[in-house]
Scaffold this motif. Structure first.
Motif, PDB file in Angstrom:
ATOM      1  N   SER A  52      11.734   5.872  -6.543  1.00 43.65           N
ATOM      2  CA  SER A  52      10.449   5.278  -6.173  1.00 43.65           C
ATOM      3  C   SER A  52       9.303   6.268  -6.325  1.00 43.65           C
ATOM      4  CB  SER A  52      10.491   4.750  -4.735  1.00 43.65           C
ATOM      5  OG  SER A  52      10.641   5.819  -3.822  1.00 43.65           O
ATOM      6  N   ILE A  54       5.149   6.162  -5.024  1.00 46.64           N
ATOM      7  CA  ILE A  54       4.113   5.412  -4.322  1.00 46.64           C
ATOM      8  C   ILE A  54       2.868   6.279  -4.230  1.00 46.64           C
ATOM      9  CG2 ILE A  54       3.472   4.242  -2.179  1.00 46.64           C
ATOM     10  CD1 ILE A  54       6.514   3.940  -1.625  1.00 46.64           C
ATOM     11  N   SER A  56      -1.509   6.084  -3.101  1.00 43.97           N
ATOM     12  CA  SER A  56      -2.481   5.271  -2.380  1.00 43.97           C
ATOM     13  C   SER A  56      -3.867   5.899  -2.464  1.00 43.97           C
ATOM     14  CB  SER A  56      -2.072   5.094  -0.920  1.00 43.97           C
ATOM     15  OG  SER A  56      -2.232   6.307  -0.219  1.00 43.97           O
ATOM     16  N   MET A  61      -2.742   0.547  -2.673  1.00 43.12           N
ATOM     17  CA  MET A  61      -1.464   1.193  -2.911  1.00 43.12           C
ATOM     18  C   MET A  61      -0.828   0.681  -4.206  1.00 43.12           C
ATOM     19  SD  MET A  61       1.883   1.360  -0.451  1.00 43.12           S
ATOM     20  CE  MET A  61       2.234  -0.374  -0.552  1.00 43.12           C
ATOM     21  N   SER A  63       3.046   0.938  -6.002  1.00 43.00           N
ATOM     22  CA  SER A  63       4.414   1.414  -5.842  1.00 43.00           C
ATOM     23  C   SER A  63       5.236   1.029  -7.065  1.00 43.00           C
ATOM     24  CB  SER A  63       5.051   0.839  -4.575  1.00 43.00           C
ATOM     25  OG  SER A  63       5.188  -0.554  -4.688  1.00 43.00           O
ATOM     26  N   SER A  65       9.374   1.195  -8.393  1.00 39.87           N
ATOM     27  CA  SER A  65      10.737   1.478  -7.965  1.00 39.87           C
ATOM     28  C   SER A  65      11.733   1.046  -9.026  1.00 39.87           C
ATOM     29  CB  SER A  65      11.052   0.770  -6.636  1.00 39.87           C
ATOM     30  OG  SER A  65      11.017  -0.623  -6.810  1.00 39.87           O
TER      31      SER A  65
END
Length: 165
Positions: A52, A54, A56, A61, A63, A65
């Motif tokens: 993953s 991520i 922000s 945000m 993300s 994965s």
């Protein structure tokens, strides 16, 4: 000679002004093979591991994965807007608008891909979720952005980024 000078001047001017007004930053996870273009350099890394990534910026945000899916429990992505809305639940579907929806399935390559933009207006804020979900064999790759009260320029740039992942 005059044509050459004019051409050289034109090329110089075009290259000098091609980046004007753009403050785009490219984020690169250390452990995943991808690049994410964001509108500015205010984005911060929240997580970066093998499965993953991520980032922000304020309430916004993005993300990404990668997960393995059991061959004994295959996943089927929603292939229509109606299926997608149904999967969100009645209360979320009631305040959502789905746009830019596309679903593709390539059975010979064991690949399915879903892309959509979801706008949620709860009366106090407007959230935009941009999602690209791809399953190939037993690997699922999901890239999703959640943008809160973002301007149209930011939404368009992040949408392009997610779509190209």
């Amino acid at each position: 000679m005059k044509k050459f000078i004019l051409l050289l001047f034109t090329v110089t001017c075009m290259s000098a002004f091609s980046g004007c007004g753009k403050n785009e930053t490219v984020m690169k996870p250390e452990k995943m093979d991808m690049e994410i273009a964001v509108p500015d350099n205010n984005w911060e890394v929240i997580a970066d591991d093998e499965s993953s990534y991520i980032i922000s910026e304020g309430a916004n945000m993005i993300s990404c994965s990668v997960t393995e899916i059991s061959p004994d429990d295959p996943v089927k992505l929603p292939s229509t807007e109606e299926e997608l809305l149904s999967s969100l639940g009645e209360s979320v579907a009631a305040i959502s608008e789905i746009s830019d929806f596309s679903y593709e399935d390539w059975p010979e390559e064991k690949t399915q891909s879903l892309f959509y933009k979801q706008t949620i207006n709860d009366g106090t804020s407007v959230s935009v979720i941009i999602c690209k979900d791809t399953i190939t064999d037993n690997t699922r790759t999901t890239a999703s952005a959640t943008l809160i009260d973002a301007d149209e320029s930011t939404i368009a740039e992040i949408q392009k980024t997610i779509d190209e992942l």
